[in-house]
Enzyme design. Structure first.
Site, short mmCIF file in Angstrom:
data_model
loop_
_atom_site.label_atom_id
_atom_site.label_comp_id
_atom_site.label_asym_id
_atom_site.label_seq_id
_atom_site.Cartn_x
_atom_site.Cartn_y
_atom_site.Cartn_z
N SER A 168 -8.32 3.84 15.15
CA SER A 168 -7.75 3.34 16.57
C SER A 168 -8.10 3.94 17.39
CB SER A 168 -6.25 3.13 16.40
OG SER A 168 -6.06 2.17 17.48
N VAL A 184 0.88 -1.12 0.01
CA VAL A 184 0.30 -0.31 -0.25
C VAL A 184 1.23 1.32 0.05
CG1 VAL A 184 -1.82 -1.25 1.12
CG2 VAL A 184 -0.27 -0.21 2.37
N ASN A 192 -7.31 -1.32 5.51
CA ASN A 192 -7.30 -1.72 6.66
C ASN A 192 -5.73 -1.80 7.07
OD1 ASN A 192 -8.11 -3.00 9.61
ND2 ASN A 192 -7.08 -4.62 7.86
N TYR A 242 1.96 6.50 15.37
CA TYR A 242 1.24 5.70 15.13
C TYR A 242 -0.02 6.46 15.30
CZ TYR A 242 -2.00 1.67 15.26
OH TYR A 242 -3.39 0.57 15.50
N1 CAA Z 1 0.62 2.74 28.65
C1 CAA Z 1 0.84 3.12 29.61
N2 CAA Z 1 2.05 2.59 29.28
C2 CAA Z 1 2.71 2.03 29.10
C3 CAA Z 1 2.69 2.27 27.92
C4 CAA Z 1 1.31 2.32 27.30
N3 CAA Z 1 1.04 1.84 26.51
N4 CAA Z 1 4.16 1.48 27.15
C5 CAA Z 1 4.83 1.65 28.02
N5 CAA Z 1 4.07 2.41 29.03
C6 CAA Z 1 5.14 2.29 30.23
C7 CAA Z 1 6.02 0.95 31.23
O1 CAA Z 1 4.82 0.26 32.12
C8 CAA Z 1 7.18 1.97 31.97
O2 CAA Z 1 6.40 1.69 32.66
P1 CAA Z 1 7.25 2.26 33.92
O3 CAA Z 1 8.35 3.24 33.84
O4 CAA Z 1 6.43 2.41 35.38
O5 CAA Z 1 7.64 0.21 34.54
C9 CAA Z 1 7.05 3.03 30.68
O6 CAA Z 1 6.20 3.12 30.24
C10 CAA Z 1 7.98 2.56 29.80
O7 CAA Z 1 8.34 1.81 29.63
P2 CAA Z 1 9.75 0.44 29.28
O8 CAA Z 1 9.93 0.27 30.07
O9 CAA Z 1 8.81 -0.50 28.13
O10 CAA Z 1 10.48 1.52 27.86
P3 CAA Z 1 10.90 1.08 26.98
O11 CAA Z 1 11.43 2.46 26.21
O12 CAA Z 1 11.75 -0.45 26.85
O13 CAA Z 1 9.49 0.71 25.41
C11 CAA Z 1 7.87 0.28 24.64
C12 CAA Z 1 8.84 1.83 25.96
C13 CAA Z 1 8.40 0.86 22.97
C14 CAA Z 1 6.53 1.79 24.15
C15 CAA Z 1 7.16 -0.43 25.47
O14 CAA Z 1 6.98 -0.46 26.47
C16 CAA Z 1 6.22 -0.57 24.16
O15 CAA Z 1 6.16 -1.07 23.71
N6 CAA Z 1 4.67 0.06 25.00
C17 CAA Z 1 3.37 -0.37 24.55
C18 CAA Z 1 2.95 0.73 23.36
C19 CAA Z 1 1.88 0.76 22.99
O16 CAA Z 1 0.60 0.58 23.55
N7 CAA Z 1 1.78 -0.03 21.71
C20 CAA Z 1 0.21 -0.70 21.08
C21 CAA Z 1 0.07 -0.99 20.35
S1 CAA Z 1 -0.98 -2.08 19.12
C22 CAA Z 1 -1.78 -0.90 18.56
O17 CAA Z 1 -1.28 -0.53 18.62
C23 CAA Z 1 -3.20 -1.21 17.82
C24 CAA Z 1 -4.11 -0.39 18.49
O18 CAA Z 1 -4.54 0.80 17.63
C25 CAA Z 1 -4.24 -0.19 19.63
P1 NAI Z 2 -1.93 -7.18 12.13
O1 NAI Z 2 -0.77 -6.94 11.52
O2 NAI Z 2 -2.91 -8.56 12.41
O3 NAI Z 2 -2.76 -7.48 10.03
C1 NAI Z 2 -2.14 -6.51 9.69
C2 NAI Z 2 -2.04 -6.74 8.60
O4 NAI Z 2 -1.78 -5.49 7.06
C3 NAI Z 2 -1.06 -7.63 7.83
O5 NAI Z 2 -1.50 -9.16 7.59
C4 NAI Z 2 -0.11 -7.09 7.42
O6 NAI Z 2 0.41 -8.15 6.13
C5 NAI Z 2 -0.92 -6.08 6.01
N1 NAI Z 2 0.57 -4.87 5.92
C6 NAI Z 2 1.08 -4.05 6.41
N2 NAI Z 2 1.69 -3.29 5.75
C7 NAI Z 2 1.38 -3.70 4.63
C8 NAI Z 2 1.88 -3.10 2.86
N3 NAI Z 2 3.21 -1.87 3.32
N4 NAI Z 2 0.96 -2.96 2.19
C9 NAI Z 2 0.27 -4.14 2.28
N5 NAI Z 2 0.24 -5.15 3.34
C10 NAI Z 2 0.65 -4.68 4.68
O7 NAI Z 2 -2.59 -6.67 12.55
P2 NAI Z 2 -4.33 -6.16 12.99
O8 NAI Z 2 -3.93 -6.07 14.57
O9 NAI Z 2 -4.93 -6.89 11.85
O10 NAI Z 2 -3.90 -4.54 12.01
C11 NAI Z 2 -4.97 -4.42 11.73
C12 NAI Z 2 -5.76 -3.00 11.11
O11 NAI Z 2 -6.31 -2.02 12.32
C13 NAI Z 2 -4.31 -1.92 11.34
O12 NAI Z 2 -4.82 -1.05 10.50
C14 NAI Z 2 -4.22 -1.18 12.87
O13 NAI Z 2 -3.25 -0.47 12.82
C15 NAI Z 2 -6.01 -1.32 13.10
N6 NAI Z 2 -5.88 -0.98 14.67
C16 NAI Z 2 -4.99 -2.54 14.87
C17 NAI Z 2 -6.10 -2.64 16.60
C18 NAI Z 2 -5.63 -3.68 16.88
O14 NAI Z 2 -5.58 -3.83 18.54
N7 NAI Z 2 -5.10 -5.02 16.80
C19 NAI Z 2 -6.87 -1.39 17.18
C20 NAI Z 2 -6.73 -0.63 16.32
C21 NAI Z 2 -7.05 -0.18 15.21
#
Ligand code: CAA
Ligand code: NAI
Length: 246
Positions: free
Chosen positions: A140, A62, A88, A153
């Site tokens: 999200s 994409v 997506n 993000y």
């Molecule tokens: N919410 C609340 N607290 C968080 C947090 C979060 N999402 N992420 C990190 N923290 C806190 C940790 O618990 C830690 O707290 P303490 O200092 O009290 O222990 C502090 O922040 C620092 O965290 P790390 O020690 O892990 O620091 P790092 O530099 O090694 O890593 C990080 C930082 C890469 C952000 C890692 O903590 C991480 O991956 N956190 C999760 C981030 C997250 O929520 N991502 C969502 C992914 S799913 C998604 O994106 C889909 C969607 O749309 C919802």
């Molecule tokens: P996932 O990692 O299971 O799926 C993502 C898909 O996107 C994978 O199949 C991957 O191959 C594809 N993809 C990544 N880069 C691409 C590219 N350059 N071209 C074509 N395809 C590509 O993750 P998930 O959770 O299913 O995510 C789907 C969507 O939902 C994403 O946009 C994510 O940001 C969103 N989302 C996810 C949440 C979650 O908690 N899992 C919460 C809110 C939003």
């Protein structure tokens, strides 16, 4: 049934997670599915077909406009038209702001924001010619409320809401609809990458529903928004997050 019978739906990121659940749900509703993903979507196609539905896999990156144009051409080659685009595909490259590199910022923008522009841009000539089409984009909870470690993000997930609202205003008069779904934390690969302690202690403990969303619960929102039940819903953001505001 949501009345998706014989509608042709392109679902980016359709090979896994929320995209896969959406492909299966739309097929169940009678839609013809284009599983569009960088990763192999053959298993999803096989699952749809085994359940009596129709699906094809198209490899797409994409981030590349030509690849998205090819995706639309292949979809029309397979099924003759397109009715629904689900933007997506998405990635995370999480880091605290003080540690976030420009590369990590740019990579997430390229997929989650520019990717949505590219796919919509590629589908638009067809939708405008038909004077019908539905574009749904996965935003999200993080776009609405921000999140620790997700500068890049959050920017993209807020950005797609702005694009969606702008497109709705520009093209409602052409019979086109644009909406976002804003899922909360959902049980997919993306969430499995979060450090376990952070996930359990800082995230799940704060979700009023007490659990992650199932991908199928997000797919249900897409099915509603794609259907004629939602025909006056345009430029909206539907949160599906178990009352979580992070
Ligand atoms: N919410 C609340 N607290 C968080 C947090 C979060 N999402 N992420 C990190 N923290 C806190 C940790 O618990 C830690 O707290 P303490 O200092 O009290 O222990 C502090 O922040 C620092 O965290 P790390 O020690 O892990 O620091 P790092 O530099 O090694 O890593 C990080 C930082 C890469 C952000 C890692 O903590 C991480 O991956 N956190 C999760 C981030 C997250 O929520 N991502 C969502 C992914 S799913 C998604 O994106 C889909 C969607 O749309 C919802
Ligand atoms: P996932 O990692 O299971 O799926 C993502 C898909 O996107 C994978 O199949 C991957 O191959 C594809 N993809 C990544 N880069 C691409 C590219 N350059 N071209 C074509 N395809 C590509 O993750 P998930 O959770 O299913 O995510 C789907 C969507 O939902 C994403 O946009 C994510 O940001 C969103 N989302 C996810 C949440 C979650 O908690 N899992 C919460 C809110 C939003």
């Amino acid at each position: 049934m949501r009345g998706l019978k014989d509608k042709v739906a392109i679902i980016t990121g359709g090979a896994g997670g929320i995209g896969k659940a959406t492909a299966l749900r739309f097929a169940e509703e009678g839609a013809k599915i284009v599983v569009a993903d960088f990763a192999d979507g053959a298993a999803v196609v096989a699952e749809v077909t085994a359940r009596g539905g129709q699906a094809v896999y198209v490899k797409v990156d994409v981030t590349n406009l030509e690849s998205c144009q090819n995706m639309v051409a292949k979809a029309k080659e397979a099924f003759g038209r397109i009715d629904i685009l689900i933007n997506n595909a998405g990635i995370t490259k999480d880091a605290m702001m003080k540690k976030m590199t420009k590369d990590a910022f740019d990579a997430v923008i390229a997929v989650n924001l520019t990717g949505v522009f590219n796919c919509t841009s590629a589908a638009l000539p067809t939708f405008l010619e038909q004077q019908s089409g539905v574009v749904l984009t996965t935003s999200s909870i993080v776009g609405l409320y921000g999140n620790i470690g997700q500068t890049n993000y959050a920017a993209t997930k807020w950005g797609v809401i702005g694009m969606t609202k702008s497109w709705a205003k520009e093209m409602a008069k052409n019979g086109l609809r644009f909406n976002c779904v804003a899922p909360g934390f959902t049980g997919t690969e993306m969430v499995r990458k979060i450090p376990e302690q952070v996930l359990n202690e800082k995230i799940i403990s704060k979700i009023p529903a007490g659990r992650l969303a199932e991908p199928e619960e997000i797919a249900a929102a897409f099915a509603f928004l794609a259907s004629d039940d939602a025909k006056y819903i345009n430029g909206a953001v539907l949160s599906v997050d178990g009352a979580c505001t992070i």
